[in-house]
Every structure is written in structure tokens, then in C-alpha cells.
Design a protein around this motif. Structure first.
Motif, PDB file in Angstrom:
ATOM      1  N   MET A   1      88.566  39.133  23.212  1.00 24.04           N
ATOM      2  CA  MET A   1      89.124  40.244  23.994  1.00 24.04           C
ATOM      3  C   MET A   1      90.286  40.895  23.246  1.00 24.04           C
TER       4      MET A   1
ATOM      5  N   GLY B   1      92.734  40.394  32.761  1.00 24.74           N
ATOM      6  CA  GLY B   1      93.841  39.521  32.395  1.00 24.74           C
ATOM      7  C   GLY B   1      94.131  39.521  30.907  1.00 24.74           C
ATOM      8  N   PHE B   2      94.183  40.703  30.345  1.00 20.27           N
ATOM      9  CA  PHE B   2      94.372  40.803  28.898  1.00 20.27           C
ATOM     10  C   PHE B   2      95.843  40.708  28.481  1.00 20.27           C
ATOM     11  N   THR B   3      96.100  39.990  27.428  1.00 18.70           N
ATOM     12  CA  THR B   3      97.413  39.981  26.785  1.00 18.70           C
ATOM     13  C   THR B   3      97.190  40.181  25.298  1.00 18.70           C
TER      14      THR B   3
ATOM     15  N   ASN C   1      97.280  39.969  21.350  1.00 20.16           N
ATOM     16  CA  ASN C   1      97.416  38.866  20.414  1.00 20.16           C
ATOM     17  C   ASN C   1      98.775  38.935  19.709  1.00 20.16           C
ATOM     18  N   PRO C   2      99.598  37.923  19.941  1.00 19.87           N
ATOM     19  CA  PRO C   2     100.961  38.007  19.392  1.00 19.87           C
ATOM     20  C   PRO C   2     100.981  37.976  17.861  1.00 19.87           C
ATOM     21  N   GLY C   3     100.031  37.266  17.274  1.00 16.84           N
ATOM     22  CA  GLY C   3     100.003  37.199  15.814  1.00 16.84           C
ATOM     23  C   GLY C   3      99.781  38.559  15.195  1.00 16.84           C
ATOM     24  N   ALA C   4      98.831  39.275  15.757  1.00 19.63           N
ATOM     25  CA  ALA C   4      98.523  40.596  15.215  1.00 19.63           C
ATOM     26  C   ALA C   4      99.729  41.519  15.361  1.00 19.63           C
TER      27      ALA C   4
ATOM     28  N   GLY D   1     102.350  34.989  11.545  1.00 26.27           N
ATOM     29  CA  GLY D   1     101.531  35.912  12.321  1.00 26.27           C
ATOM     30  C   GLY D   1     100.183  36.154  11.665  1.00 26.27           C
TER      31      GLY D   1
ATOM     32  N   MET E   1      98.048  33.066  12.030  1.00 24.51           N
ATOM     33  CA  MET E   1      97.541  32.964  13.395  1.00 24.51           C
ATOM     34  C   MET E   1      96.362  33.882  13.614  1.00 24.51           C
ATOM     35  N   LEU E   2      96.535  35.080  13.109  1.00 27.05           N
ATOM     36  CA  LEU E   2      95.544  36.121  13.367  1.00 27.05           C
ATOM     37  C   LEU E   2      94.167  35.661  12.915  1.00 27.05           C
TER      38      LEU E   2
ATOM     39  N   ARG F   1     100.491  33.913  24.540  1.00 30.25           N
ATOM     40  CA  ARG F   1      99.369  33.326  23.796  1.00 30.25           C
ATOM     41  C   ARG F   1      99.842  32.651  22.512  1.00 30.25           C
TER      42      ARG F   1
END
Lengths: 338, 338
Positions: A1, A43-45, A47-50, B49, B52-53, B119
DNA sequence: GAGAGGATTGGGAGCGCTCCCAGAATCTGG
DNA sequence: CCAGATTCTGGGAGCGCTCCCAATCCTCTC
């Protein structure tokens, strides 16, 4: 997602979804609502890494607690209470907190290395004083924003910190005894390798001088920040004629109380005693302890808020904050309270 | 500074540097050393990051402490000590810990929402029991690995947890009193909405039955996990004829002690008393407290190790661990110790 | 009703890493 | 000395996001 999925469902583009999520202008309210609805549904959040990868920000701060065990031993409530304040401030700005606890079996330098190597933090909160300047040098050199909750020994004008007004507190405690008519007021000082301990003594001196008295070095006795430290220091003080004592912590005050009782000295009649910290302990003693209450939650909260303001670019350069303390009057200085 | 920069300086490719950093095979030792040297020199750490990605792993676990204040108030050492264990285990596997402290002015559901929305974590450690099953339902449904440090009320067979052997501890404490010849042994139980409290009573019952005695319900009195709770419960117990008491916490035992002293009952001569937790408090009372010591650091350490093993795929399915406790004998059960 | 100007939207580029596959280098055994 | 296996190396693709720029759509003014 991912953004693209949301975009497809909403019939818009990735960019628009991004704008909605980041609450940017230039999205029509109709589109915004449509997108928000879908985000809510699935319920989307993001991606913190991106996000980190491109923004170079993590929305994470580090909280560093070195030499944890001794800190905990002095005042077990301090550290959880401080963290409560930290968590509150972090939550307000939607930051997460990465916790670094020093352990006794790890070399302090290695500990700091580990933290500095981790690139998952936008800034650091150093929740304890350290006698080791190297961490500060690293952080200053690498321009990593940080705040400490103690006035540091080194580089203190270049460093942002939030601490309590120890000088003022030492003065207030001493003035209280002077105002009660005590003639010979001594102090049980903490180890003077500690900035707080130093400042409390400075306040003590100031109060005496302001009252036109001279400072008798024999009435200043150093000790460990422990019950035993207070006990031993009081024993030493009792060699002098004395009728009031300011202790640098409640724990020490409890030790002092024991020494006084063993010596048959009445508190507060013969000697009035003031502690510091207002631990739960302070109302469990007989007599209950007059003491200085410090706003621990506030300390964590303010320090974190300051750090986050620095990260947001709202605050420039080092800033120092002194929080006020409060004299809590109880039986050990002879004043009746309920 | 990125992989490509390091690669250029070392005269190799990005891929090779990546292999070296991740300690993969198929790199000649000459190349490996050359690359390591450069990484060392420039102090390079890969961007988390970016990693993770692509890997979909964060090397971060979350530590959740709901309803913090009450937890802290019962035993201020518990939470910092537990975290010490958590930090130790996390460090071993090079994981960082994200701390989530619940505050009293935030709704518990909102608190969990916040955590689940973040996340940034590979798994969660729930460091307290909760009567709210919704968090567990969410975590189970979303297949997020997690471990709790209490036996949960709900879904306990599907959930991994590390706790102490409360039943065994309750039994041991009770047996100790029985072995000392005490005839009518009662218990001050904690509130029974707490799994630990329930289990301790079960152990108490088991010990009595094993000794061929019947369990008198009048000798089991519930109370809050507080000094006052222990005090009130002891008052109630004193209406019965009694010569031994197992309290569900040291804090309660201290309250009980006070009630006993006020009633002119001698400890341990008339009534022997066992506490639970081995708080520092336990050696500050008069008489000192016989109590059950629980391995708090171990609890945090084992729970975290289990979680990390699950994340590494080394452990399959839910696993439950019971840690042993230790009876610490002191004056309140009439045995001399130094 | 045409043009200016702002509001809104879409899509390419690229952040730094790992994974995969292809190719080069080296090592075997016969 | 060579085929075939094995070790080692390099570079393309793509993870999911934000940023930037260009394109489109309105709205208002004259």
C-alpha cells in the motif's frame, strides 16, 4: 500500500495524495476530502523510510540516559517522571523517541559511538550530566541539534539546556532557615563534581551574605548523594555548634535525620532541616521534611520542546532555560502544616 | 556520503561496498579490508531510511508502557530496571528501541492508534498488562510480532510473553510460613483484576492444600497495591486469629506492618510476614522484610531477546516463558540474617 | 469574450540502498 | 592446456516518497 495505490482509488495523482497527507495548500477541498476518506478507509500511513530518504528528516529524537543505575538509585522517580515530560512534548509534534540507556558494563565512549552511528535521529536529548566532554564535542562538530537537562561542565555557553534554578533554590532554602531565626546554618553539600551540587552551595552562600553573615567553611560539608553520605556529613557538622541545615537532597536529609536522632538532637527544635527534591520519602519521615520541589516533568517537557523548536528552525542558537523551584514547608523546619 | 562515494574512493563498485557492510560472502579479503579501511576513515554509516525502504526492516523495536504513572507509583524501580534489560538485549542484536509512554491525559485507544500508525518498528514489546484487548487484536490481525512482559488476560495462548512464576512464588512464600510452624496463614491479595495478583493467590492456595490444610476464604483479603491498601487489608485480617501473612507486594507489606504495630501485634513473634518484590524498602523497615525477589532485568532482557529471535525467524509461533523467583529471608519471618 | 493570473493537478527525477543477474577472474581436475 | 565449476565484481532496477516544473483549469477584469 503506497501513495500510488491511494491515488488510483481516489482517481487523482500521487502528488495530490502527498499534498493532502502533508497538509499542503493548493488542493481543492473536494479533492482533499475524497483523498482523506480513502486514506481513512484503508488505514494508510506513508512509509517512513521513503520519506526520510528524501526529506532527510526522521521525526525521531534520541533520549540519552548515561550511567543509568546511579541516577536511578538517587531518585527512582526522577527518570520515569522526566520521560513522561519528554513523551508529552514529543507527542505534541508527532515525534517518536528513541531511548538510549547506558549500561554499567559498556564503556561510555562505545555507548556514545553507538548513538552517533545511528542516523535515525534528528536531534538528541541528553538527560543527564556527563563529565565526559567528548560527546558534546562530537555533537557540536557534527552540528547535530541537542539539548541537555543539566548545565554541562563544558561548552556551556554553546549548549542548549534546561535545568532548575539550583542557585535560587539553595538561596531560598537557606533564607527560609534564616527567616526562622536560625543563627548558625550549615549545609550538607553533594559531591562538587556535580554542577547542581555546586550551584546549590552558591545559593547557600548568597543567602548568608545577603543576610549580612559570613560564610564559615566548616559549616559546608560534602558527601555522596546517598543516605549514608548524609549521615556521615551530619556527623561531621555536629562537631560544630549549629541550628539549621540545608541538605542537597532528600536522601541525604534522611541520613542526616538519622544522625541527628542518634545524637539526641531534636528536629526542628534544636536543628531545623531542609531537604531537596521532594521525594515521596519526604513525607514518610518523622518529622516530615521541609524540602525544595523541582518540576521534573516540566524539565523533560521543556527540554524536549526546546529541541523540537530548534529542529523546526523556530529557535536559533544555544538557549538556556532555568526552571523555578518551590519551597515545601513541613515539620522539619518547625512550621505546622496539615 | 553514500555507498557510491565509498565505492569510488575504494576503487570498487557500490555493490561490493554493500556486501562488505552487510558482511556477505563473495568478497575477496583484500577488497574487504580496503573497503573497511575507507569506511572507518570517513566514519560512514549507511542511510537507514534507504535501507528500510528496500529491506522493509527497520532494526527498531517499540517498547510500550501504558498507564505509566500508576506502574511507577507501585514500584519506581521496576520500570527503569526493566528497560535496562530491554536495552541490553536490543544492543546485542544492534536494534534501537522506540519508547512509547502512555500518559494519563491521553485516551488509551488513541495511544495505541498512535503506536500502530507508526511504521518505524519491526516488532513491539508491551511492557505492562492491559485490560484492553483491542491492542492485541490489532497486533494479531496485522501479524505484527510482539511480546508482553505479563501474562495477558486475553488470547494468552496466541501471545508470546515472559513473566515470573507468580504461582510458584506464592507457593514458596506460603510454604516458608508453613515450614516455620505457622498454623493460620492468611494473604493480602492484590486486586484480582490483575493476573499477577490472581496467580499469587493460586500459589497460596496450592501450598495450603499441599500441606493438607483447608483454605479459609476469610483469610484472603483483597486490597489495592499500595501502602494504604495493605494497611486496610491487614486491619481486616486482624479480626481473625492469625499467625502468618503473605502480602502481594512489599508496599502492601509495609502498610500491613504499620497496622500490626498499631494493634500491638509483634512481628515476627505473633505474626510472620512475607512481602513481594524485594524493593529497597524491604530492608528499611523494622523488622526487615522477608520477601520474594523477582528478576526484573532478566524479564526485560528475556522478553526482548524473544522478540528479536522471533523477528530473526529463529522462533516460530507463540512462546511463553516463566522466570523463577527467589525467597529472600529476613527478620519479618523471624529468621536471623546479617 | 479574450487574456491575465492564480488555483489546482500530474508526472519525471532522484534520494541511497539491496537484490538480482550477467560477466570477469580464478581455480579445479583430467 | 582446456572445459567447467567456483569465486568475485559491477551495474540496472526499483523500493515509496517529496520536490520541482509544466500543464490545465478556473475566475476575474476590461
Amino acid at each position: 500500500m503506497n501513495l500510488e495505490d491511494i491515488a488510483r482509488r481516489a482517481g487523482v495523482s500521487r502528488s495530490t495524495v502527498s499534498r493532502v497527507i502533508n497538509n499542503e495548500p493548493y488542493v481543492s477541498s473536494r479533492t482533499r476530502e475524497k483523498v482523506l476518506k480513502i486514506i481513512q478507509e484503508v488505514g494508510f500511513t506513508p512509509n517512513p523510510g521513503a520519506r526520510m530518504l528524501v526529506t532527510q528528516r526522521t521525526q525521531v529524537i534520541g533520549v540519552v540516559i548515561p550511567r543509568n543505575l546511579s541516577v536511578v538509585f538517587e531518585d527512582p522517580y526522577y527518570f520515569p517522571t522526566l520521560l513522561q515530560g519528554v513523551a508529552g512534548a514529543a507527542q505534541e509534534r508527532d515525534y517518536a523517541t528513541l531511548l538510549w540507556l547506558g549500561s554499567s558494563d559498556e564503556d561510555e565512549d562505545r555507548f556514545y559511538q553507538r548513538i552517533l552511528k545511528n542516523r535515525l535521529m534528528d536531534g538528541l536529548l541528553i538527560a543527564s550530566a556527563t563529565t565526559n566532554p567528548s560527546i558534546f564535542e562530537h555533537l557540536l562538530a557534527q552540528q547535530i541539534p541537542f539539548v541537555t537537562t543539566e548545565r554541562p561542565f563544558f561548552y556551556s555557553d554553546q549548549i542548549s539546556y534546561v535545568t532548575i534554578d539550583n542557585i535560587g533554590a539553595g538561596r531560598t532554602a537557606t533564607e527560609h532557615l534564616i527567616n526562622l531565626g536560625r543563627k548558625r546554618v550549615g549545609t550538607i553539600a553533594g559531591q562538587q563534581d556535580n554542577v547542581d551540587a555546586q550551584d546549590r552551595v552558591i545559593g547557600y552562600r548568597e543567602a548568608l551574605r545577603a543576610a549580612g553573615r559570613e560564610v564559615d567553611p566548616d559549616l559546608i560539608v560534602e558527601g555522596y548523594f546517598s543516605r549514608r553520605g548524609g549521615y556521615l556529613a551530619m556527623k561531621t557538622l555536629l562537631r560544630q555548634e549549629i541550628d539549621g541545615v540545608v541538605a542537597a537532597s532528600d536522601t541525604m536529609a534522611v541520613g542526616a535525620l538519622q544522625a541527628l536522632q542518634e545524637a539526641g538532637v531534636r528536629v526542628p527544635e534544636d536543628v531545623a532541616l531542609v531537604g531537596f527534591d521532594d521525594l515521596p520519602l519526604a513525607i514518610m519521615t518523622e518529622p516530615t521534611l521541609t524540602t525544595i520541589r523541582q518540576p521534573i516533568t516540566q524539565r523533560g517537557y521543556q527540554a524536549t520542546s526546546l529541541l523540537l523548536a530548534m529542529l523546526a528552525g523556530e529557535v536559533e542558537g544555544p538557549r538556556q532555560v532555568l526552571l523555578p523551584t518551590q519551597l515545601v514547608i513541613r515539620q522539619s523546619t518547625g512550621v505546622l502544616t496539615l
